[in-house]
Design an enzyme around this catalytic site. Sequence first.
Site, mmCIF file in Angstrom:
data_model
loop_
_atom_site.group_PDB
_atom_site.id
_atom_site.type_symbol
_atom_site.label_atom_id
_atom_site.label_comp_id
_atom_site.label_asym_id
_atom_site.label_seq_id
_atom_site.Cartn_x
_atom_site.Cartn_y
_atom_site.Cartn_z
ATOM 1 N N TYR A 229 0.561 -1.120 -0.035
ATOM 2 C CA TYR A 229 -0.135 -0.356 0.324
ATOM 3 C C TYR A 229 1.409 1.249 0.144
ATOM 4 O O TYR A 229 2.064 1.207 0.240
ATOM 5 C CB TYR A 229 -1.027 -0.068 1.462
ATOM 6 C CG TYR A 229 0.111 0.117 2.917
ATOM 7 C CD1 TYR A 229 0.601 1.201 3.195
ATOM 8 C CD2 TYR A 229 0.041 -1.135 3.462
ATOM 9 C CE1 TYR A 229 1.698 0.824 4.340
ATOM 10 C CE2 TYR A 229 0.603 -1.342 4.643
ATOM 11 C CZ TYR A 229 1.458 -0.285 4.724
ATOM 12 O OH TYR A 229 2.161 0.405 6.091
ATOM 13 N N HIS A 260 4.776 1.123 1.510
ATOM 14 C CA HIS A 260 5.006 -0.462 1.391
ATOM 15 C C HIS A 260 5.003 -1.656 0.166
ATOM 16 O O HIS A 260 3.561 -1.469 -0.185
ATOM 17 C CB HIS A 260 3.693 -0.967 2.253
ATOM 18 C CG HIS A 260 4.204 -2.580 3.038
ATOM 19 N ND1 HIS A 260 3.111 -3.171 3.243
ATOM 20 C CD2 HIS A 260 5.599 -3.406 3.013
ATOM 21 C CE1 HIS A 260 3.272 -4.486 3.815
ATOM 22 N NE2 HIS A 260 4.655 -4.493 3.390
ATOM 23 N N HIS A 354 12.146 -5.293 4.859
ATOM 24 C CA HIS A 354 10.951 -6.956 6.589
ATOM 25 C C HIS A 354 11.532 -8.564 5.702
ATOM 26 O O HIS A 354 11.159 -9.142 6.284
ATOM 27 C CB HIS A 354 9.460 -6.827 6.438
ATOM 28 C CG HIS A 354 9.614 -5.425 6.305
ATOM 29 N ND1 HIS A 354 7.901 -4.767 6.641
ATOM 30 C CD2 HIS A 354 9.792 -5.044 7.637
ATOM 31 C CE1 HIS A 354 8.333 -3.857 7.568
ATOM 32 N NE2 HIS A 354 8.977 -3.576 7.812
ATOM 33 N N ASN A 355 12.702 -8.191 4.403
ATOM 34 C CA ASN A 355 12.637 -9.929 4.566
ATOM 35 C C ASN A 355 13.894 -9.726 3.721
ATOM 36 O O ASN A 355 13.855 -9.285 2.248
ATOM 37 C CB ASN A 355 10.929 -10.319 3.095
ATOM 38 C CG ASN A 355 10.450 -10.533 3.636
ATOM 39 O OD1 ASN A 355 9.511 -10.750 4.429
ATOM 40 N ND2 ASN A 355 9.272 -10.640 2.531
ATOM 41 N N GLY A 403 4.080 -1.222 9.401
ATOM 42 C CA GLY A 403 2.973 -1.463 8.664
ATOM 43 C C GLY A 403 1.647 -1.718 9.549
ATOM 44 O O GLY A 403 2.205 -2.878 10.298
ATOM 45 N N MET A 406 -4.483 -3.192 7.124
ATOM 46 C CA MET A 406 -4.987 -1.991 5.920
ATOM 47 C C MET A 406 -6.383 -0.799 7.555
ATOM 48 O O MET A 406 -7.479 -1.584 7.492
ATOM 49 C CB MET A 406 -5.858 -2.168 4.536
ATOM 50 C CG MET A 406 -6.678 -1.183 4.134
ATOM 51 S SD MET A 406 -7.606 -1.955 2.720
ATOM 52 C CE MET A 406 -8.548 -3.442 2.830
ATOM 53 N N HIS A 429 7.701 -7.159 12.521
ATOM 54 C CA HIS A 429 7.207 -6.316 10.987
ATOM 55 C C HIS A 429 6.532 -5.039 10.974
ATOM 56 O O HIS A 429 5.733 -4.702 9.531
ATOM 57 C CB HIS A 429 8.207 -7.264 9.562
ATOM 58 C CG HIS A 429 7.382 -7.457 8.820
ATOM 59 N ND1 HIS A 429 6.614 -8.539 10.016
ATOM 60 C CD2 HIS A 429 6.148 -7.692 8.102
ATOM 61 C CE1 HIS A 429 5.187 -9.699 8.987
ATOM 62 N NE2 HIS A 429 5.190 -8.756 7.958
ATOM 63 N N ALA A 431 1.417 -6.126 11.694
ATOM 64 C CA ALA A 431 0.734 -6.386 12.933
ATOM 65 C C ALA A 431 0.832 -8.092 12.501
ATOM 66 O O ALA A 431 0.432 -8.847 13.670
ATOM 67 C CB ALA A 431 -1.029 -6.025 12.292
#
Length: 506
Positions: A229, A260, A354-355, A403, A406, A429, A431
């Site tokens: 997003y 993101h 994040h990866n 993050g 949504m 990273h 939720a």
Amino acid sequence: MVVREYNEELKYIEKISPNSYLIKKGFQPNMNVEGIFYANSKLERLMFDELRNSCRPGMTGGFLPGVKQIANVAALPGIVGRSVGLPDIHSGYGFAIGNMAAFDMSNPVSIVSPGGVGFDINCGVRLLRTNLFEKDVKPVQEQLAQSLFDHIPVGVGSKGIIPMNAHDLEEALEMGMDWSLREGYVWAEDKEHCEEYGRMLNADPSKVSMRAKKRGLPQLGTLGAGNHYAEIQVVEEIYDKFAASKMGIEELGQICVMIHSGSRGFGHQVATDALVEMEKAMKRDKIETNDRQLACARINSVEGQNYLKAMAAAANFAWVNRSSMTFLTRQAFAKQFNTTPDDLDMHVIYDVSHNVAKMEEHMVDGRPKQLLVHRKGSTRALPPHHPLIPVDYQLTGQPVLIGGSMGTCSFVLTGTEKGMAATFGSTCHGAGRSLSRAKSRRNLDYKDVLRDLEAKGIAIRVASPKLVQEEAPDSYKDVRDVVQTCHDVGISAKAIKLRPIAVIKG
């Protein structure tokens, strides 16, 4: 795989502090180290429910429960410390998403595993600040959301509008954000506020298949779909005024933009190609794992090195991708407010991955060691005074961008010394899913999700409305629980809370 009654499984899991659970050796076969996961009372329930359900007769297929995946990673050759599950952990391919593990590079048996990075290599987040406030944006909220949606290509098959030929792609894969800077898509200072300064130096485009390059070429500068997003956000709370001020956040109500996205189909193909090669390497080198999804190769094998070089190229692709969208975001804001991005102070606060798997120096048993740190659904979180973070953040620690799902809040944290010792400088990273995408589609209605967002005063632009329920807040853990758990155990510290007022999705 070990099959036991649920009560038998629990004998291997010990609560060692209010938010920490130790997974003892023996929980899964051949564990070289213990596992640990962090969860508060709400998150803990999800972890144990998942384990309980897996113990029921006939419960086969799909991914293993997260706690089992943590333990299987603890059985991989060359692992040091513990296999760590962060509070946002949920089942994934090989490694759980939210699983961190580090491997001793001086140990000849140590491995690298694509399942420990994920298919969306360098999926990550970039945060920009502005000198605008909510009162400036509210009157034109819908127009600004539309402008952003018009500027950034989004959706499953979206194609980039940044001019790019095959030669440009080769250069971008090798140079990362240095390519973006040379081509005029970023400001020089953007690079300073980016993990690895936006370029992994070990990238080698020659280790990437033509199929991956063909998939990646049209996708640079695109958001994609899934959980990716672009959000216009408002500063809702400041927990650490000093850290926030160093990031250019002085007041509540200030407007930020969060992007993101990752390496799109390019990174997915790099991972897919590597898994085929890794399976061959495992047979040749007689590497055994508890789960075939943990396909891996010795770090110093040809396959291991080829993957790391291709993965670095995919990481560079993702940084160029987010840089291209930064350029488009600045254009959208400048057009809407009839000014320049410079006059709007649209500076990059930070950009995190994040990866990814990276070579880093950490203390192990009181001695510095070179480790290959796998972070899958996990964020690097370096403490104050660490040499790898920019001058601006030397006194605060590295900004960590988290993050939310949504329509929910996001957070900026900072790295801590405790995190260096406990998790090799890693934290959560986001939720983390609580419902699979399939269950979300079955249980939720996309129209209800869109109505809920509108009721919260959030402008929403979506390329594929029927995919929205997969990313609904009800599909995810509460990011506030995740962040608070990380804060309470000390592996990162809360600095800023952000609330969305416009969401752009694929």
